[in-house]
Design a protein around this motif. Structure first.
Motif, mmCIF file in Angstrom:
data_model
loop_
_atom_site.group_PDB
_atom_site.id
_atom_site.type_symbol
_atom_site.label_atom_id
_atom_site.label_comp_id
_atom_site.label_asym_id
_atom_site.label_seq_id
_atom_site.Cartn_x
_atom_site.Cartn_y
_atom_site.Cartn_z
ATOM 1 N N GLY A 108 0.790 -1.219 0.000
ATOM 2 C CA GLY A 108 0.000 0.000 0.000
ATOM 3 C C GLY A 108 0.825 1.273 0.000
ATOM 4 N N LYS A 109 2.144 1.147 -0.060
ATOM 5 C CA LYS A 109 3.009 2.319 -0.022
ATOM 6 C C LYS A 109 3.727 2.484 -1.364
ATOM 7 N N THR A 110 3.822 3.741 -1.797
ATOM 8 C CA THR A 110 4.535 4.073 -3.018
ATOM 9 C C THR A 110 5.920 4.582 -2.629
ATOM 10 N N LEU A 111 6.950 3.935 -3.147
ATOM 11 C CA LEU A 111 8.320 4.273 -2.771
ATOM 12 C C LEU A 111 9.104 4.740 -3.995
ATOM 13 N N VAL A 112 9.620 5.960 -3.926
ATOM 14 C CA VAL A 112 10.525 6.480 -4.954
ATOM 15 C C VAL A 112 11.941 6.337 -4.424
ATOM 16 N N ASN A 113 12.793 5.671 -5.174
ATOM 17 C CA ASN A 113 14.159 5.385 -4.731
ATOM 18 C C ASN A 113 15.143 6.166 -5.590
ATOM 19 N N VAL A 114 15.858 7.093 -4.970
ATOM 20 C CA VAL A 114 16.718 8.029 -5.695
ATOM 21 C C VAL A 114 18.173 7.576 -5.599
ATOM 22 N N ILE A 115 18.816 7.428 -6.775
ATOM 23 C CA ILE A 115 20.235 7.031 -6.787
ATOM 24 C C ILE A 115 21.066 7.910 -7.714
ATOM 25 N N ASP A 116 20.482 9.007 -8.256
ATOM 26 C CA ASP A 116 21.257 9.914 -9.101
ATOM 27 C C ASP A 116 21.141 11.335 -8.564
ATOM 28 N N ALA A 117 22.171 12.135 -8.820
ATOM 29 C CA ALA A 117 22.286 13.466 -8.219
ATOM 30 C C ALA A 117 21.217 14.435 -8.716
ATOM 31 N N GLU A 118 20.802 14.298 -9.986
ATOM 32 C CA GLU A 118 19.809 15.219 -10.531
ATOM 33 C C GLU A 118 18.488 15.121 -9.772
ATOM 34 N N MET A 119 18.048 13.898 -9.519
ATOM 35 C CA MET A 119 16.789 13.732 -8.791
ATOM 36 C C MET A 119 16.984 14.009 -7.301
ATOM 37 N N ALA A 120 18.174 13.711 -6.780
ATOM 38 C CA ALA A 120 18.464 14.035 -5.382
ATOM 39 C C ALA A 120 18.335 15.538 -5.161
ATOM 40 N N GLU A 121 18.814 16.317 -6.116
ATOM 41 C CA GLU A 121 18.712 17.779 -6.002
ATOM 42 C C GLU A 121 17.245 18.221 -5.952
ATOM 43 N N MET A 122 16.396 17.572 -6.753
ATOM 44 C CA MET A 122 14.968 17.920 -6.758
ATOM 45 C C MET A 122 14.341 17.724 -5.383
ATOM 46 N N VAL A 123 14.814 16.711 -4.677
ATOM 47 C CA VAL A 123 14.267 16.421 -3.347
ATOM 48 C C VAL A 123 14.891 17.322 -2.295
ATOM 49 N N PHE A 124 16.215 17.404 -2.294
ATOM 50 C CA PHE A 124 16.922 18.186 -1.273
ATOM 51 C C PHE A 124 16.552 19.664 -1.298
ATOM 52 N N THR A 125 16.267 20.206 -2.491
ATOM 53 C CA THR A 125 16.023 21.644 -2.615
ATOM 54 C C THR A 125 14.551 22.015 -2.575
#
Length: 512
Positions: free
Chosen positions: A89-106
């Motif tokens: 029942g949970k949706t998990l987005v797994n980030v392993i590249d810097a471009e998407m990490a930046e989208m989350v961190f910022t």
């Protein structure tokens, strides 16, 4: 009757089709990720094929902590970019590249921690690590002065004293083979206890018991993250909670007792007109400043209560103890494995510091550029906190066109991010020169984030780097470190902190 049944069946099929568009039905109705323009999500964020028809729910069924860690690493290797999982029942987005990490961190809206941090709350409460929204902002603002440059200078005195004691113990040992997992945690817990609480743990009657019970914090977390049925609060409280309560009580009683004593001392200080202020031009010369002083001052101003102080003390003890321990353990191991690099670190110490190290200060430590590169490379390959999790509190649009439904859990896999060949050439090769200024210039700024990044970066990262560099300097000045383990044989365990199943040993040989 037949036509009626046919009509109902047709409507049911349409209903299920509509549901399937919005939910992964067999993954217990996990909400689906969408795209802004309606294009195929898989082109941006592929989904790991499940081992059963129930999405990824049972992919790690029957796995131990080692198996779960391997599963996540295999997913990264298989997908080669950030990916999705649909689990219970949970949706998990797994980030392993810097471009998407930046989208989350910022993203200022993505500061809420994921559900796994709830498993730490029985031990740590709702402190800086787990809290969100206004509470997190208020606590962060309150605690930031405790890591002011002037106070770091006083913390450096603690790092220095404990490092000298550590080297003396090594000199007095009859055996030169050292199990790092046993001795390094004692050092880091002593340091964080003295800097956070203002007390010397070695002088406390129940100090050893406190150290022993502290590991329960992570054990409880690991059990719940690796056993889906224990994620359900009712089941956990009914069948598992009783195992951890006695140890947690000892840890909480210890910190509460210290807080009580410090509150009395703090009150006396105020009565005598002696007060601490964190200002640019002040050096705290009368007595050492502990993080607890900041909290007690905030309590006096009505900004925090006793429960809040306990939360922050327990949080800082946990974060500042185990994470730094593992970073030091892996760095010492890597020094043993790379003798030429170890020698380069040693020669730099001879050039940048005084001979007896008694006056070792922040300025001298800042001059140890190659040692810092070595430490960063060690943290890259053996990231202490292998993953951190955030939760969307509302529908969230990312710059890459993805639309994440509310309560999507975003896991930033720092372990895989730091080994991503897109950002690090030959990522499995240990090479401190990666972090020289000329080699880091063109690297994505979010490709290396051992202390997290953005608003929720680690408040104590300068503290940790100074602590580690101080101990490493004292050890390298006095000993050569020889290898006794092969990291290729390591099997890592999943958890909030990275740990090898194997013991990490080295041999210390006193320099002539």
């Amino acid at each position: 009757m037949f036509l009626w049944t046919l009509a109902v069946g047709f409507v049911l099929i349409l209903f299920i089709k509509r549901l399937h568009r919005d939910f992964h039905i067999l993954a217990f109705f996990a909400p689906r990720i969408k795209t802004k323009d309606g294009s195929d999500v898989e082109k941006i964020l592929p989904t790991v094929p499940g081992k059963t028809i129930f999405g990824n729910t049972f992919d790690t069924a029957g796995s131990d902590f080692v198996g779960t860690f391997k599963y996540i690493r295999d997913c990264a290797a298989q997908m080669k970019r950030s990916y999705a999982l649909y689990v219970i029942g949970k949706t998990l987005v797994n980030v392993i590249d810097a471009e998407m990490a930046e989208m989350v961190f910022t993203n200022p809206k993505l500061i809420t921690k994921g559900f796994v941090y709830d498993f730490l709350k029985p031990a740590l409460g709702d402190g800086l690590l787990a809290s969100s929204d206004r509470k997190w902002h208020a606590r962060r603002k309150m605690l930031t002065p405790a890591f002011h440059f002037n106070i770091l200078g006083q913390f450096q005195e603690v790092f220095q004293e404990e490092s000298i004691k550590f080297v003396e113990k090594l000199n007095n040992m009859k055996m030169d083979v050292v199990v790092l997992d046993e001795c390094i945690p004692k050092f880091t817990l002593n340091v964080i206890c003295e800097t956070a609480l203002g007390v010397k743990l070695d002088e406390c009657l129940n100090g050893d018991e406190y150290r022993e019970k502290f590991c329960v914090f992570e054990e409880c977390f690991n059990r719940r993250t690796n056993n889906p049925h224990l994620m359900i609060e009712t089941i956990y409280k009914m069948f598992e909670e009783h195992k951890y309560l006695p140890a947690l009580r000892i840890v909480h009683d210890f910190s509460s007792d210290i807080i009580k004593k410090k509150r009395e001392i703090f009150a006396e200080t105020l009565e005598n007109g002696k007060e601490f202020h964190v200002e640019e031009d002040q050096v705290f010369s009368k007595k050492r400043y502990a993080m607890l002083d900041t909290l007690l001052r905030a309590e006096q101003e009505g900004l925090i209560d006793h429960e809040g102080i306990c939360e922050e003390v327990d949080t800082f003890m946990f974060e500042g103890f185990d994470t730094t321990s593992m970073s030091l353990i892996f760095c010492l191991m890597n020094l043993s494995l790379h003798p030429e690099m170890q020698e380069q670190c040693y020669q730099e110490i001879l050039e940048q510091t005084h001979n007896d190290l008694k006056g070792l200060d922040i300025a001298q430590l800042n001059g140890l550029k190659y040692l810092e590169c070595f430490l960063k490379e060690s943290m890259r390959l053996y990231t202490t906190v292998p993953a951190i999790m955030r939760e969307t509190i509302e529908e969230t649009h990312l710059p890459n066109g993805l639309i994440l439904p509310p309560h999507t859990f975003i896991t930033l896999h720092l372990f895989d991010l730091h080994r991503n060949p897109k950002h690090f050439k030959n990522p499995e090769v240990f090479d401190p020169n990666r972090f020289l200024p000329e080699n880091s210039r063109d690297r994505h700024p979010y490709a290396f984030a051992p202390f997290s990044a953005g608003q929720r970066n680690c408040i104590g990262q300068k503290f940790a780097m100074l602590e580690m560099k101080t101990l490493l300097t004292h050890i390298l000045k006095n000993f050569k470190i020889l290898p006794l383990v092969d990291p290729k044989t390591f099997k890592f365990k999943s958890g909030i902190i990275i740990r090898p199943k194997n013991e990490v040993k080295v041999k210390f040989v006193k320099r002539q």
